[in-house]
Scaffold this motif. Structure first.
Motif, PDB file in Angstrom:
ATOM      1  N   PHE A 365       0.854  -1.189   0.000  1.00 53.75           N
ATOM      2  CA  PHE A 365       0.000   0.000   0.000  1.00 53.75           C
ATOM      3  C   PHE A 365       0.885   1.231   0.000  1.00 53.75           C
ATOM      4  O   PHE A 365       1.714   1.412   0.889  1.00 53.75           O
ATOM      5  CB  PHE A 365      -0.908   0.001   1.232  1.00 53.75           C
ATOM      6  N   ASP A 366       0.715   2.062  -1.008  1.00 52.39           N
ATOM      7  CA  ASP A 366       1.484   3.305  -1.124  1.00 52.39           C
ATOM      8  C   ASP A 366       0.643   4.437  -0.525  1.00 52.39           C
ATOM      9  O   ASP A 366      -0.357   4.854  -1.126  1.00 52.39           O
ATOM     10  CB  ASP A 366       1.792   3.593  -2.588  1.00 52.39           C
ATOM     11  N   THR A 368      -0.195   7.526  -0.481  1.00 53.97           N
ATOM     12  CA  THR A 368      -0.299   8.865  -1.040  1.00 53.97           C
ATOM     13  C   THR A 368      -1.574   9.513  -0.510  1.00 53.97           C
ATOM     14  O   THR A 368      -2.443   8.843   0.065  1.00 53.97           O
ATOM     15  CB  THR A 368      -0.351   8.807  -2.570  1.00 53.97           C
ATOM     16  N   GLU A 370      -4.018  10.611  -2.256  1.00 56.66           N
ATOM     17  CA  GLU A 370      -5.148  10.074  -3.016  1.00 56.66           C
ATOM     18  C   GLU A 370      -5.558   8.702  -2.484  1.00 56.66           C
ATOM     19  O   GLU A 370      -6.749   8.435  -2.276  1.00 56.66           O
ATOM     20  CB  GLU A 370      -4.775   9.971  -4.495  1.00 56.66           C
ATOM     21  N   HIS A 371      -4.582   7.843  -2.252  1.00 54.60           N
ATOM     22  CA  HIS A 371      -4.886   6.490  -1.773  1.00 54.60           C
ATOM     23  C   HIS A 371      -5.485   6.512  -0.367  1.00 54.60           C
ATOM     24  O   HIS A 371      -6.394   5.731  -0.055  1.00 54.60           O
ATOM     25  CB  HIS A 371      -3.617   5.633  -1.792  1.00 54.60           C
ATOM     26  N   ASP A 374      -9.092   7.550  -0.566  1.00 49.93           N
ATOM     27  CA  ASP A 374      -9.952   6.595  -1.265  1.00 49.93           C
ATOM     28  C   ASP A 374     -10.180   5.296  -0.494  1.00 49.93           C
ATOM     29  O   ASP A 374     -10.891   4.412  -0.986  1.00 49.93           O
ATOM     30  CB  ASP A 374      -9.345   6.250  -2.638  1.00 49.93           C
ATOM     31  N   LEU A 375      -9.604   5.154   0.680  1.00 44.00           N
ATOM     32  CA  LEU A 375      -9.784   3.921   1.445  1.00 44.00           C
ATOM     33  C   LEU A 375     -11.265   3.684   1.747  1.00 44.00           C
ATOM     34  O   LEU A 375     -11.969   4.593   2.176  1.00 44.00           O
ATOM     35  CB  LEU A 375      -8.997   3.986   2.760  1.00 44.00           C
ATOM     36  N   ASN A 389      -8.416  -2.555   5.291  1.00 44.91           N
ATOM     37  CA  ASN A 389      -8.410  -1.127   4.979  1.00 44.91           C
ATOM     38  C   ASN A 389      -8.077  -0.266   6.197  1.00 44.91           C
ATOM     39  O   ASN A 389      -7.412   0.769   6.073  1.00 44.91           O
ATOM     40  CB  ASN A 389      -9.757  -0.716   4.385  1.00 44.91           C
ATOM     41  N   ARG A 392      -4.442  -0.276   6.466  1.00 48.39           N
ATOM     42  CA  ARG A 392      -3.816   0.657   5.528  1.00 48.39           C
ATOM     43  C   ARG A 392      -3.886   2.093   6.048  1.00 48.39           C
ATOM     44  O   ARG A 392      -2.946   2.874   5.868  1.00 48.39           O
ATOM     45  CB  ARG A 392      -4.494   0.551   4.165  1.00 48.39           C
ATOM     46  N   TYR A 416      -2.905  13.973   5.557  1.00 50.62           N
ATOM     47  CA  TYR A 416      -3.787  13.033   4.873  1.00 50.62           C
ATOM     48  C   TYR A 416      -5.229  13.267   5.329  1.00 50.62           C
ATOM     49  O   TYR A 416      -5.475  13.679   6.462  1.00 50.62           O
ATOM     50  CB  TYR A 416      -3.439  11.587   5.236  1.00 50.62           C
TER      51      TYR A 416
END
Length: 457
Positions: A365-366, A368, A370-371, A374-375, A389, A392, A416
């Motif tokens: 899992f990167d 970023t 955006e990521h 979006d979880l 999730n 993450r 974040y």
């Protein structure tokens, strides 16, 4: 960081790199000029900083910008030339033995990891292929000991803990050692050091030889949490997901002490795996423990699991407060069940092949912005997928707190944003705030902690 003292030195390997073929020596030498140099330099610098009271990778890297490590080929192996290296790693000009062992372990793991990726037998597109890859990395590091009955206890917990919590981890480690159990941790300070320190004394009392203090880490973590000197087996896995899989494949039981976001990440990873239907009957003893002063925190973590994953998740562990001997006794009983289960099914003692791990827990899992945004943190997800999730989300918080790349992303783009159902985010927000209030996000004594995240309901 305080005023630094540096030294120039030349060191030769001891251990698994003493006997090499000419091709292997050439491969190692090429690291000095190839794309892996930056990674090896970062890990080497972290190892040489063992004992430094710093948990910020960016700070360490900036403090030693002129540090260099050069790899020279010799007829009988390799030699490392260190320029402007931290002087605390040396005594009277000679490198401390544990530091030298770990330095060459880092070189071994980083080069072998790269060479394995080029091998035709490596398949990172399937779940089984990823597990095989982890197996090969551990086998190359001589971590797997066939025929040894289950006695490897993994200890998870925070690097930033109170003195009372640290002393408690030593007492638990002592009780484990008296029962001749080995210890595996994330290899850093705090909870990663305390159980090993306690077990060391107990093993000496029991006149044990060949005791194992296994440290599993990955490049982004080792730069911020240098290995503690008790570790006598260091393995650097390529990423956090391979590291977590290594923990649950080689460990026979797990003890979880108080900690912060990294501990929550590990705990959720474990629960998500144990909740998978295929693992329903697989014995895996898990104990959540701490001193009396940590009871409220442990109960809050327990309540968070109930609020997000439900009572079924809570049944996979037990809570023991302020009783190191009982923790060890329960672990011994749990390991008996593990031994019987694996014998009945002809599963290896040294690597838990029967444990089912979904690809969602294995894919890197990167974190970023955006990521992270979006979880999927929703109630309608199967519990083991929600656990993945949530894991993450905590992984992103760890990256923003201590990893060089994450810290730079936060500096550039701000905190974040974590989004999802209020029923999930409300307990998540309370738990994260408890980590902040109890100084579990970073080591005390420096600047006040500034959250690298926002929980957006």
């Amino acid at each position: 960081m305080p005023q630094r003292n540096v030294i120039n030195a030349s060191v030769s390997p001891k251990g698994s790199l003493e006997t090499l073929s000419q091709r292997e020596v050439q491969q190692l030498s090429e690291v000095g000029t190839g794309s892996l140099y930056t990674l090896f330099r970062q890990c080497a610098l972290a190892i040489l900083n063992t004992g430094a009271h710093v948990d910020n990778a960016k700070t360490i890297l900036e403090a030693y910008q002129d540090f260099e490590v050069r790899i020279h080929q010799q007829d009988r192996g390799v030699r490392l030339e260190l320029l402007n290296a931290p002087a605390d790693a040396f005594v009277d000009g000679e490198m401390i033995a544990s530091t030298r062992e770990m330095l060459f372990s880092a070189l071994r793991d980083i080069v072998y990891t790269e060479s394995e990726l080029a091998s035709q037998r490596i398949d990172l597109e399937s779940s089984q292929g990823i597990t095989d890859y982890v197996f090969h990395l551990l086998r190359n590091a001589r971590t797997l000991r066939p025929g040894v009955e289950p006695k490897m206890v993994v200890c998870w917990g925070g690097h930033s803990i109170s003195s009372e919590e640290y002393q408690y981890t030593k007492k638990v480690g002592h009780e484990l050692g008296l029962r001749k159990l080995d210890v595996c941790t994330g290899c850093g300070p705090g909870v990663m050091k305390g159980p090993m320190k306690g077990a060391t004394i107990a093993h000496a009392k029991q006149r044990m030889h060949g005791s194992r203090y296994l440290g599993l880490t990955e490049p982004g973590i080792i730069a911020a949490e240098a290995p503690n000197p008790i570790v006598n087996e260091l393995v650097i896995l390529p990423d956090i997901e391979k590291r977590l899989e290594a923990f649950v494949r080689v460990g026979h039981g797990i003890i979880i002490f108080p900690g912060g976001a990294g501990t929550a990440e590990e705990f959720l990873y474990l629960l998500g795996i144990l909740m998978h239907p295929d693992n329903q009957d697989l014995p895996f003893p898990v104990v959540l423990t701490g001193p009396r002063s940590a009871e409220a925190f442990l109960q809050q973590l327990h309540a968070f699991v109930g609020a997000t994953l439900g009572e079924a998740a809570q049944r996979h562990y037990q809570i023991i407060i302020d009783d190191p001997a009982e923790v060890a006794r329960q672990m011994v009983e749990g390991l008996k069940a593990v031994k019987q289960f694996r014998r009945e099914r002809n599963d290896a003692f040294h690597f838990n092949w029967l444990l089912k791990i979904d690809e969602g827990f294995q894919r890197p899992f990167d974190p970023t912005h955006e990521h992270m945004a979006d979880l999927a943190l929703r109630r309608d997800l199967p519990p083991h997928e929600l656990a993945a999730n949530l894991r993450r989300a905590f992984s992103g918080v760890v990256a923003g707190n201590v990893k060089d790349k994450g810290i730079r992303l936060i500096e550039e783009h701000g905190p974040y944003q974590i989004r999802g159902d209020a029923a999930i985010l409300d307990p998540l927000g309370r738990l994260l705030q408890a980590f902040v209030d109890q100084h579990r996000m970073k080591l005390p004594g420096g600047a006040a902690y500034v959250p690298c995240y926002q929980v957006v309901t």
